[in-house]
Design a protein around this motif. Structure first.
Motif, PDB file in Angstrom:
ATOM      1  N   GLY A  10     -10.424   2.549   2.645  1.00  0.00           N
ATOM      2  CA  GLY A  10      -9.642   1.563   3.376  1.00  0.00           C
ATOM      3  C   GLY A  10      -9.471   1.982   4.823  1.00  0.00           C
ATOM      4  O   GLY A  10     -10.148   2.894   5.326  1.00  0.00           O
ATOM      5  N   PHE A  11      -8.546   1.308   5.505  1.00  0.00           N
ATOM      6  CA  PHE A  11      -8.269   1.559   6.913  1.00  0.00           C
ATOM      7  C   PHE A  11      -6.845   2.097   7.045  1.00  0.00           C
ATOM      8  O   PHE A  11      -5.909   1.555   6.446  1.00  0.00           O
ATOM      9  N   VAL A  63      -3.387   2.539   8.740  1.00  0.00           N
ATOM     10  CA  VAL A  63      -2.512   1.756   9.609  1.00  0.00           C
ATOM     11  C   VAL A  63      -1.284   2.609   9.917  1.00  0.00           C
ATOM     12  O   VAL A  63      -0.659   3.163   8.999  1.00  0.00           O
ATOM     13  N   ASP A 115      -8.115  -6.493   2.376  1.00  0.00           N
ATOM     14  CA  ASP A 115      -6.866  -7.012   2.934  1.00  0.00           C
ATOM     15  C   ASP A 115      -6.705  -6.714   4.414  1.00  0.00           C
ATOM     16  O   ASP A 115      -5.752  -7.201   5.031  1.00  0.00           O
ATOM     17  N   ILE A 116      -7.608  -5.924   4.999  1.00  0.00           N
ATOM     18  CA  ILE A 116      -7.403  -5.496   6.377  1.00  0.00           C
ATOM     19  C   ILE A 116      -7.501  -6.661   7.355  1.00  0.00           C
ATOM     20  O   ILE A 116      -6.854  -6.645   8.418  1.00  0.00           O
ATOM     21  N   HIS A 117      -8.279  -7.725   7.017  1.00  0.00           N
ATOM     22  CA  HIS A 117      -8.396  -8.845   7.955  1.00  0.00           C
ATOM     23  C   HIS A 117      -7.137  -9.705   7.972  1.00  0.00           C
ATOM     24  O   HIS A 117      -7.029 -10.617   8.799  1.00  0.00           O
ATOM     25  N   ILE A 131      -4.736   0.666   3.940  1.00  0.00           N
ATOM     26  CA  ILE A 131      -4.901  -0.746   3.583  1.00  0.00           C
ATOM     27  C   ILE A 131      -6.327  -0.955   3.077  1.00  0.00           C
ATOM     28  O   ILE A 131      -7.291  -0.588   3.762  1.00  0.00           O
ATOM     29  N   ILE A 164      -4.043   0.250  14.309  1.00  0.00           N
ATOM     30  CA  ILE A 164      -4.946   0.121  13.160  1.00  0.00           C
ATOM     31  C   ILE A 164      -6.199   0.920  13.488  1.00  0.00           C
ATOM     32  O   ILE A 164      -6.884   0.642  14.477  1.00  0.00           O
ATOM     33  N   ALA A 177     -13.113   2.954   8.751  1.00  0.00           N
ATOM     34  CA  ALA A 177     -12.641   3.125   7.379  1.00  0.00           C
ATOM     35  C   ALA A 177     -12.738   4.590   6.974  1.00  0.00           C
ATOM     36  O   ALA A 177     -13.575   5.344   7.479  1.00  0.00           O
ATOM     37  N   GLY A 232      -9.977  -2.545   2.207  1.00  0.00           N
ATOM     38  CA  GLY A 232     -10.838  -3.321   3.091  1.00  0.00           C
ATOM     39  C   GLY A 232     -10.732  -4.817   2.888  1.00  0.00           C
ATOM     40  O   GLY A 232     -10.888  -5.590   3.841  1.00  0.00           O
ATOM     41  N   SER A 284       0.853  -1.187   0.000  1.00  0.00           N
ATOM     42  CA  SER A 284       0.000   0.000   0.000  1.00  0.00           C
ATOM     43  C   SER A 284       0.890   1.238   0.000  1.00  0.00           C
ATOM     44  O   SER A 284       2.025   1.206   0.498  1.00  0.00           O
TER      45      SER A 284
END
Length: 488
Positions: free
Chosen positions: A441-442, A444, A400-402, A396, A429, A433, A398, A253
Motif C-alpha cells: 500500500g501507500f 499516509v 483505496d488510495i485514489h 492505505i 501521501i 508503494a 492500493g 487502516s
C-alpha cells in the motif's frame, strides 16, 4: 472231601468287544448346500439392511443429512473404522461432505485433499477398488496412487464411485478399516456393487430435490403465508431503497505513531565510553548529561604538551638571547604545533559530556548496558525524538488510495487510551508503494499534536479517514464490482 457247591468258581461273563466308529463326514453335496444357504442368508441380511437404509433416506430433509446417514449405516454394518462421502462438483473442486468419526473436516487439510484425489481416480476408472497392505503390490491400472497412499496410512480402503443416470459423477464412498479386515470380508465387492445403484438413485433424487440456493430460496418463499410474503416484499423494497441512502465513506487502516524528527547523538572522537546516564524510554530535557567519555588520557596528553611547550618557550628565549635567530624561529614553529594540538585536545575535553540539545524521549540506546566500552567517532550512542509533535503513519491499500487526498480529516483510535480518539489531518501521501508486514500500500502521514504528552512513538491504532459521502450501495459493493471489472 469233595468240594461243596458253594465253593464252585463264579463263571466269568465275557463282554463283546466295542468298536470305535469314525465320525460321519458330510458329502460334497452337503457342503455345497450349506454354502448356498450361507450366501442366501448374507444376501437376505444385506437386502434387509438396504431396505432399512433406503427407508431412512426417504425421510432425509437435505442432501448432506442423507450422506451422513449412509456413512453411519455403512460403518455399523461393516464394522469399519471410518466411512467418508466425497461429493463431486462440476465447476468446483470435490469436497468432503460426511466423515463418520469427525463432526467437521478442514477442506484444505492434506487428508481431505487425499480423499478428493481418490474420488477423482475412482471417477476416471468407474470401478469398485480395494487397496490393502496385505495384498500384493497392485498396479496403477487397478488401484490409483492416491488410494494406495491412503491405504498405507490408514489401512484397508474400499472405494465405491457413484454416477447418476446421465453417467455424471455424483460422488464417492470410501470405507476404511483395519489392515486385513476388508480384504477378508467375503463378498464385500459384490455387496458394494449391489448397493451402489439404489443408494446412487436415492442420493441423486435428494440432490435434485434440494436444488441450488436460488431454488431453495424460491421454495421457502413459496411456502410462506400471504402475510409473510407481504412482509418479505416490504423488507426487500426497503433494503433496495437503503442502497441509495448517502453515507460517509470511511477508509480504515492500521497505523503506528512515529516521531516527526529524530536527533542522533554520536561519539565525538575515538575513545572509551565511561558511563551512561539514561536508557531507552527516558524523557530528557535540554542541557541534561546523557553520557561521559573517558578523559584521563586527554588530561595526561594536555599536561604533557603544556610541559613541552614551556620547555620550548624557555629554549626559544635562550636562542634569542644568544642571537641564534634560526634556532629561535624553529622553536617558535614547534610551539605553534603544540598549540594546535592543545586546542584539539581541549575541544575534545569540552565534548566528553554528551548533553541534550532538545527535549524529547530516548528511542534507542544501543550501549545502555555497557561501561568503559570502546567507541569510534560517529558511532550512534543515543537516538532522541521530541514529543511535542508526532505523526501517524497509516498504510492505505492500493485499491483505496485514489479516494484519499491531503487535507482530509482522520479519526485516530489509539490503543491504550481507553477508547478515546484523536483527530488529525492528512498532510502527506508517499508517492511510492511499499510493503509492511506482507501488505502492500501507500504510507499516509498525519500530524498529531502531543503537547499533553499522552502519546509515545511506537503506539498503534486504527485510522478512519473521512473520504466523502457516497451511497450505501456503492460503499458496500464498489470493491467487488472493481474486482469483477478487472477480471472481465
Amino acid at each position: 472231601m469233595p468240594a461243596s457247591s458253594n465253593d464252585a468258581p463264579t463263571p466269568v461273563k465275557i463282554r463283546p468287544t466295542q468298536r470305535v466308529h469314525s465320525a460321519e463326514i458330510p458329502s460334497g453335496s452337503d457342503l455345497e448346500l450349506r454354502q448356498r444357504i450361507a450366501v442366501a442368508n448374507a444376501k437376505l441380511q444385506s437386502a434387509a439392511w438396504l431396505i432399512e437404509v433406503l427407508e431412512d433416506l426417504s425421510r432425509c430433509e437435505s442432501f448432506v443429512s442423507a450422506c451422513h446417514l449412509v456413512t453411519d449405516h455403512l460403518r455399523r454394518h461393516l464394522s469399519a473404522q471410518r466411512v467418508v462421502y466425497i461429493q463431486a462438483e462440476t465447476d468446483r473442486p470435490n469436497r468432503v461432505v460426511a466423515v463418520t468419526d469427525t463432526p467437521a473436516i478442514d477442506q484444505e487439510s492434506d487428508l481431505a485433499r487425499l480423499y478428493c484425489q481418490v474420488a477423482v481416480e475412482c471417477a476416471d476408472s468407474d470401478q469398485i477398488r480395494i487397496a490393502s497392505a496385505v495384498l500384493a503390490q497392485p498396479t496403477e491400472s487397478i488401484v490409483g496412487y492416491a488410494q494406495q497412499q491412503l491405504s498405507e496410512n490408514q489401512g484397508d480402503v474400499l472405494a465405491i464411485p457413484l454416477f447418476d443416470s446421465q453417467s455424471e459423477p455424483l460422488g464417492c464412498i470410501l470405507i476404511v478399516g483395519r489392515v486385513g479386515t476388508l480384504v477378508s470380508h467375503d463378498g464385500l465387492t459384490e455387496f458394494a456393487s449391489a448397493i451402489r445403484g439404489p443408494i446412487t438413485s436415492v442420493l441423486s433424487q435428494n440432490q435434485r430435490a434440494e436444488g441450488g440456493r436460488w431454488e431453495q430460496l424460491r421454495q421457502r418463499i413459496s411456502g410462506l403465508t400471504p402475510s409473510r410474503k407481504l412482509a418479505v416484499l416490504i423488507v426487500s423494497v426497503t433494503a433496495v431503497a437503503a442502497m441509495f441512502v448517502p453515507v460517509t465513506h470511511n477508509v480504515t487502516s492500521d497505523f503506528e505513531v512515529q516521531p516527526t524528527t529524530r536527533n542522533f547523538h554520536v561519539a565525538p572522537f575515538d575513545g572509551l565510553l565511561r558511563e551512561m546516564n539514561v536508557v531507552a524510554g527516558d524523557e530528557v530535557v535540554p542541557a541534561q548529561c546523557l553520557a561521559r567519555m573517558e578523559d584521563r588520557e586527554l588530561l595526561l596528553q594536555i599536561d604533557e604538551l603544556n610541559a613541552k611547550r614551556l620547555e620550548l618557550a624557555k629554549s626559544q628565549d635562550q636562542e634569542w638571547i644568544a642571537h641564534r635567530a634560526a634556532e629561535a624561529v624553529a622553536a617558535g614553529l614547534q610551539i605553534e604545533q603544540i598549540d594546535a594540538k592543545l586546542s584539539l585536545f581541549n575541544q575534545r575535553l569540552a565534548r566528553t559530556e554528551l548533553n541534550v540539545s532538545k527535549a524529547g524521549i530516548v528511542l534507542q540506546a544501543p550501549l545502555e548496558d555497557r561501561q568503559n566500552v570502546p567507541v569510534h567517532q560517529g558511532d550512534v550512542i543515543f537516538e532522541i525524538a521530541p514529543l511535542e509533535q508526532l505523526r501517524a503513519a497509516a498504510l492505505i491499500p492500493g485499491h483505496d488510495i485514489h479516494h484519499i487526498q491531503t487535507g482530509m480529516q482522520v479519526d485516530l483510535d489509539i490503543d491504550g487510551l481507553g477508547g478515546s480518539s484523536i483527530m488529525g489531518t492528512i498532510d502527506r501521501i508517499m508517492p511510492q508503494a511499499t510493503a509492511v508486514n506482507q501488505q502492500h500500500g501507500f504510507i499516509v502521514h498525519c500530524t498529531i499534536d502531543n503537547r499533553d504528552g499522552r502519546l509515545r512513538p511506537g503506539m498503534n491504532g486504527v485510522a478512519k479517514v473521512d473520504a466523502g459521502t457516497k451511497s450505501l450501495g456503492w460503499v458496500l459493493f464498489h470493491r467487488p464490482f472493481d474486482r469483477i471489472a478487472r477480471w472481465w
